[in-house]
Design a protein around this motif. Structure first.
Motif, PDB file in Angstrom:
ATOM      1  N   ASP A 163      24.695 -20.078  30.251  1.00 42.86           N
ATOM      2  CA  ASP A 163      23.246 -19.478  29.345  1.00 42.86           C
ATOM      3  C   ASP A 163      23.698 -19.566  28.008  1.00 42.86           C
ATOM      4  O   ASP A 163      22.586 -19.675  27.228  1.00 42.86           O
ATOM      5  CB  ASP A 163      22.994 -18.452  29.881  1.00 42.86           C
ATOM      6  CG  ASP A 163      24.038 -16.900  30.123  1.00 42.86           C
ATOM      7  OD1 ASP A 163      24.942 -17.290  29.776  1.00 42.86           O
ATOM      8  OD2 ASP A 163      23.677 -15.783  30.147  1.00 42.86           O
ATOM      9  N   GLN A 164      25.294 -18.986  27.424  1.00 41.35           N
ATOM     10  CA  GLN A 164      25.710 -19.461  26.263  1.00 41.35           C
ATOM     11  C   GLN A 164      26.464 -20.806  26.260  1.00 41.35           C
ATOM     12  O   GLN A 164      26.585 -20.277  24.843  1.00 41.35           O
ATOM     13  CB  GLN A 164      25.527 -18.081  26.158  1.00 41.35           C
ATOM     14  CG  GLN A 164      24.799 -16.475  25.877  1.00 41.35           C
ATOM     15  CD  GLN A 164      23.685 -16.709  25.107  1.00 41.35           C
ATOM     16  OE1 GLN A 164      24.023 -17.097  23.519  1.00 41.35           O
ATOM     17  NE2 GLN A 164      22.687 -16.931  25.398  1.00 41.35           N
ATOM     18  N   GLY A 165      26.012 -21.409  27.042  1.00 41.85           N
ATOM     19  CA  GLY A 165      26.663 -22.658  26.792  1.00 41.85           C
ATOM     20  C   GLY A 165      26.627 -23.439  25.662  1.00 41.85           C
ATOM     21  O   GLY A 165      26.077 -23.431  24.837  1.00 41.85           O
ATOM     22  N   ASN A 166      28.414 -23.725  25.062  1.00 43.90           N
ATOM     23  CA  ASN A 166      27.779 -24.482  23.993  1.00 43.90           C
ATOM     24  C   ASN A 166      27.384 -25.939  24.284  1.00 43.90           C
ATOM     25  O   ASN A 166      28.827 -27.095  23.830  1.00 43.90           O
ATOM     26  CB  ASN A 166      29.984 -24.780  23.444  1.00 43.90           C
ATOM     27  CG  ASN A 166      30.261 -25.661  22.290  1.00 43.90           C
ATOM     28  OD1 ASN A 166      29.162 -24.825  21.131  1.00 43.90           O
ATOM     29  ND2 ASN A 166      31.059 -25.110  22.178  1.00 43.90           N
ATOM     30  N   SER A 167      27.171 -26.209  24.689  1.00 48.47           N
ATOM     31  CA  SER A 167      26.083 -27.662  24.926  1.00 48.47           C
ATOM     32  C   SER A 167      26.086 -27.971  23.388  1.00 48.47           C
ATOM     33  O   SER A 167      25.194 -27.241  22.477  1.00 48.47           O
ATOM     34  CB  SER A 167      24.639 -27.545  25.883  1.00 48.47           C
ATOM     35  OG  SER A 167      25.076 -26.908  27.003  1.00 48.47           O
ATOM     36  N   ILE A 168      25.881 -29.607  23.648  1.00 49.05           N
ATOM     37  CA  ILE A 168      25.485 -30.218  22.855  1.00 49.05           C
ATOM     38  C   ILE A 168      23.746 -31.509  23.076  1.00 49.05           C
ATOM     39  O   ILE A 168      24.559 -32.148  23.698  1.00 49.05           O
ATOM     40  CB  ILE A 168      26.716 -31.019  21.682  1.00 49.05           C
ATOM     41  CG1 ILE A 168      27.999 -30.298  21.753  1.00 49.05           C
ATOM     42  CG2 ILE A 168      26.461 -32.234  20.774  1.00 49.05           C
ATOM     43  CD1 ILE A 168      27.308 -29.702  20.365  1.00 49.05           C
ATOM     44  N   LEU A 169      23.019 -31.570  21.512  1.00 53.15           N
ATOM     45  CA  LEU A 169      21.993 -32.273  21.884  1.00 53.15           C
ATOM     46  C   LEU A 169      22.700 -33.705  20.770  1.00 53.15           C
ATOM     47  O   LEU A 169      23.054 -33.357  19.752  1.00 53.15           O
ATOM     48  CB  LEU A 169      20.805 -32.432  21.253  1.00 53.15           C
ATOM     49  CG  LEU A 169      19.683 -33.773  21.850  1.00 53.15           C
ATOM     50  CD1 LEU A 169      19.614 -34.167  22.904  1.00 53.15           C
ATOM     51  CD2 LEU A 169      18.608 -33.048  20.829  1.00 53.15           C
ATOM     52  N   ARG A 170      23.339 -35.600  21.094  1.00 56.84           N
ATOM     53  CA  ARG A 170      24.266 -36.196  20.692  1.00 56.84           C
ATOM     54  C   ARG A 170      22.893 -37.226  20.761  1.00 56.84           C
ATOM     55  O   ARG A 170      23.139 -38.535  21.165  1.00 56.84           O
ATOM     56  CB  ARG A 170      25.246 -36.186  21.473  1.00 56.84           C
ATOM     57  CG  ARG A 170      25.730 -37.234  19.825  1.00 56.84           C
ATOM     58  CD  ARG A 170      26.810 -38.447  20.646  1.00 56.84           C
ATOM     59  NE  ARG A 170      28.112 -37.296  20.485  1.00 56.84           N
ATOM     60  CZ  ARG A 170      29.339 -38.045  20.644  1.00 56.84           C
ATOM     61  NH1 ARG A 170      29.608 -38.862  21.290  1.00 56.84           N
ATOM     62  NH2 ARG A 170      30.538 -37.173  20.236  1.00 56.84           N
ATOM     63  N   PRO A 171      21.720 -37.689  19.338  1.00 59.29           N
ATOM     64  CA  PRO A 171      21.161 -38.650  19.269  1.00 59.29           C
ATOM     65  C   PRO A 171      22.839 -39.392  18.319  1.00 59.29           C
ATOM     66  O   PRO A 171      23.405 -39.330  17.484  1.00 59.29           O
ATOM     67  CB  PRO A 171      19.830 -38.260  17.421  1.00 59.29           C
ATOM     68  CG  PRO A 171      20.192 -37.142  17.640  1.00 59.29           C
ATOM     69  CD  PRO A 171      21.230 -36.267  18.316  1.00 59.29           C
ATOM     70  N   ILE A 172      22.303 -40.975  18.543  1.00 56.64           N
ATOM     71  CA  ILE A 172      23.724 -41.613  18.589  1.00 56.64           C
ATOM     72  C   ILE A 172      22.425 -42.567  17.801  1.00 56.64           C
ATOM     73  O   ILE A 172      21.507 -43.165  18.326  1.00 56.64           O
ATOM     74  CB  ILE A 172      24.354 -42.539  19.885  1.00 56.64           C
ATOM     75  CG1 ILE A 172      25.019 -40.624  20.024  1.00 56.64           C
ATOM     76  CG2 ILE A 172      25.197 -43.144  19.054  1.00 56.64           C
ATOM     77  CD1 ILE A 172      25.717 -41.433  21.418  1.00 56.64           C
ATOM     78  N   HIS A 173      23.237 -43.379  16.912  1.00 57.89           N
ATOM     79  CA  HIS A 173      22.913 -45.126  16.550  1.00 57.89           C
ATOM     80  C   HIS A 173      24.217 -45.868  16.947  1.00 57.89           C
ATOM     81  O   HIS A 173      25.304 -45.795  15.516  1.00 57.89           O
ATOM     82  CB  HIS A 173      22.305 -44.749  14.737  1.00 57.89           C
ATOM     83  CG  HIS A 173      22.023 -46.165  14.213  1.00 57.89           C
ATOM     84  ND1 HIS A 173      22.695 -46.873  12.866  1.00 57.89           N
ATOM     85  CD2 HIS A 173      21.446 -47.338  14.359  1.00 57.89           C
ATOM     86  CE1 HIS A 173      22.680 -47.405  12.499  1.00 57.89           C
ATOM     87  NE2 HIS A 173      21.599 -48.177  13.584  1.00 57.89           N
ATOM     88  N   PHE A 266      22.482 -35.518  25.792  1.00 57.90           N
ATOM     89  CA  PHE A 266      23.329 -33.649  25.473  1.00 57.90           C
ATOM     90  C   PHE A 266      24.349 -33.716  27.186  1.00 57.90           C
ATOM     91  O   PHE A 266      24.066 -33.709  27.966  1.00 57.90           O
ATOM     92  CB  PHE A 266      21.661 -33.461  26.645  1.00 57.90           C
ATOM     93  CG  PHE A 266      21.539 -32.137  26.835  1.00 57.90           C
ATOM     94  CD1 PHE A 266      21.867 -31.323  25.945  1.00 57.90           C
ATOM     95  CD2 PHE A 266      22.125 -31.053  27.691  1.00 57.90           C
ATOM     96  CE1 PHE A 266      21.212 -29.840  25.723  1.00 57.90           C
ATOM     97  CE2 PHE A 266      22.692 -29.369  28.029  1.00 57.90           C
ATOM     98  CZ  PHE A 266      21.823 -29.208  26.768  1.00 57.90           C
ATOM     99  N   PHE A 267      25.019 -33.028  26.635  1.00 55.64           N
ATOM    100  CA  PHE A 267      26.384 -32.648  26.894  1.00 55.64           C
ATOM    101  C   PHE A 267      26.219 -31.259  27.201  1.00 55.64           C
ATOM    102  O   PHE A 267      26.359 -30.222  26.486  1.00 55.64           O
ATOM    103  CB  PHE A 267      27.531 -32.703  25.878  1.00 55.64           C
ATOM    104  CG  PHE A 267      27.696 -34.109  25.180  1.00 55.64           C
ATOM    105  CD1 PHE A 267      28.237 -34.899  26.668  1.00 55.64           C
ATOM    106  CD2 PHE A 267      27.168 -34.510  24.475  1.00 55.64           C
ATOM    107  CE1 PHE A 267      28.171 -36.435  25.616  1.00 55.64           C
ATOM    108  CE2 PHE A 267      27.734 -36.205  24.039  1.00 55.64           C
ATOM    109  CZ  PHE A 267      27.716 -36.921  24.567  1.00 55.64           C
ATOM    110  N   LEU A 268      26.249 -31.027  28.685  1.00 52.44           N
ATOM    111  CA  LEU A 268      26.174 -29.057  29.044  1.00 52.44           C
ATOM    112  C   LEU A 268      27.250 -28.891  29.047  1.00 52.44           C
ATOM    113  O   LEU A 268      27.925 -28.825  29.625  1.00 52.44           O
ATOM    114  CB  LEU A 268      24.838 -28.787  29.991  1.00 52.44           C
ATOM    115  CG  LEU A 268      24.591 -27.915  30.756  1.00 52.44           C
ATOM    116  CD1 LEU A 268      23.939 -28.078  31.547  1.00 52.44           C
ATOM    117  CD2 LEU A 268      25.531 -26.939  31.520  1.00 52.44           C
ATOM    118  N   HIS A 269      27.675 -27.735  28.677  1.00 50.42           N
ATOM    119  CA  HIS A 269      28.882 -27.683  28.386  1.00 50.42           C
ATOM    120  C   HIS A 269      28.517 -25.032  28.729  1.00 50.42           C
ATOM    121  O   HIS A 269      27.689 -24.594  28.877  1.00 50.42           O
ATOM    122  CB  HIS A 269      29.725 -27.154  26.756  1.00 50.42           C
ATOM    123  CG  HIS A 269      30.161 -27.879  26.327  1.00 50.42           C
ATOM    124  ND1 HIS A 269      31.775 -28.262  26.246  1.00 50.42           N
ATOM    125  CD2 HIS A 269      29.873 -29.199  26.311  1.00 50.42           C
ATOM    126  CE1 HIS A 269      31.559 -29.796  26.183  1.00 50.42           C
ATOM    127  NE2 HIS A 269      30.391 -30.292  25.502  1.00 50.42           N
TER     128      HIS A 269
END
Length: 311
Positions: A163-173, A266-269
């Motif tokens: 619920d407080q995970g250090n998740s990341i959304l990563r737009p990549i080019h 989206f990297f769910l941590h």
């Protein structure tokens, strides 16, 4: 010909037992599955992509204003040829941005989860970028419910651990490849670090997964399907019941190599202090505990970021 299956997540509510069995079987075999019926509106995904493309089109000097030296790429912009797949001698052919979870600055995790940066040159970036973060975070939680049931845990097992995970959304080019015989791949063969990864908009060719037989299997999606794969943290937690499968993004062997490619994983941590300790339900005489020493999610993340040269 093997293929990674596409499953409609709405069946979790209408045909739960069969859906959980099919989903679990897909992940045991491939470490990957495509999820349809998720309900994230296409126009929201398109709006986010539009803003990400606008950012990457900015001059290099403008983008580098949002690079945080020493920050490990945790927030803001990471330039080309920085991230390098583990054990690779050549950097990936990509640039990217990281959007993280918005948390109160007096949170106990504030020292390891920095505030987000937002590019002032692209007014809709924050609204649409964080909107997509929240939508994929919610979808990931639904997938984790089914995965928990498949390994004999309560469906809400992951709820208070992410619920407080250090998740990341990563737009990549991935920029156009202008020369022939480039030795680098757009993204070298690797496994993800986190619990699960959700890749939205994987319609462009290039993504490949390594099968158990040692063959590279291309993955593209149709309709609204989102690719969801297992990361190393979940592999470790489940004692490899759910394998974190090697994958890569290759350079297309055709005119598409001359085109830019965009993707948004989206990297769910887990929460940073979650202790990754192998679940007893995933250990038996035939499958002894591979990881007798537990490790926190934050410690594990730091180890892996060093390996891929982000810190």
């Amino acid at each position: 010909m093997k293929h990674v299956p596409t499953l409609d997540i709405r069946r979790y509510d209408t045909d739960r037992e069969a859906f959980v069995a099919e989903l679990g079987a897909a992940y045991r075999e491939f470490g990957f599955c495509c999820i349809s019926g998720h309900g994230i509106p296409r126009q929201d995904i398109d709006a986010a992509y539009d803003n990400f493309v606008r950012f990457f089109a900015l001059p290099d000097a403008t983008k580098r204003k949002y690079h945080v030296p020493g920050g490990g790429g945790a927030r803001g912009y990471t330039p080309f040829k920085v991230e390098t797949a583990k054990d690779s001698k050549l950097p990936d052919l990509k640039e990217f941005w990281h959007i993280g979870r918005e948390i109160p600055r007096d949170s106990k995790y504030a020292d390891v989860m920095a505030p987000n940066l937002w590019p002032e040159e692209v007014p809709g970036f924050k609204q649409h970028g964080y909107g997509l973060f929240e939508a994929l975070d919610s979808l990931g939680s639904r997938v984790l419910k089914a995965l928990a049931l498949h390994i004999g845990q309560p469906e809400d097992y992951f709820a208070d651990k992410t619920d407080q995970g250090n998740s990341i959304l990563r737009p990549i080019h991935y920029p156009p490849i202008e020369q022939d015989n480039i030795p680098n791949e757009r993204a070298g063969a690797h496994e993800d670090i986190n619990l699960i990864t959700l890749l939205v908009g994987a319609s462009a060719e290039g993504l490949e997964v390594l099968t158990r037989e040692g063959e590279w299997l291309p993955i593209t999606t149709e309709g609204d399907a989102i690719v969801v794969n297992i990361g190393d943290m979940l592999q470790r937690l489940t004692n490899h019941v759910y394998p974190s499968t090697t994958h890569r993004v290759v350079n297309p062997p055709n005119a598409n190599a001359r085109k830019p490619r965009y993707s948004v994983p989206f990297f769910l941590h887990p929460n940073p202090d979650f202790l990754i300790d192998v679940l007893p339900s995933c250990v038996d005489a035939a499958h002894p505990n591979r990881y007798p020493e537990p490790i926190t999610a934050h410690e594990y993340l730091q180890e892996r970021l060093r390996e891929i040269k982000l810190i």
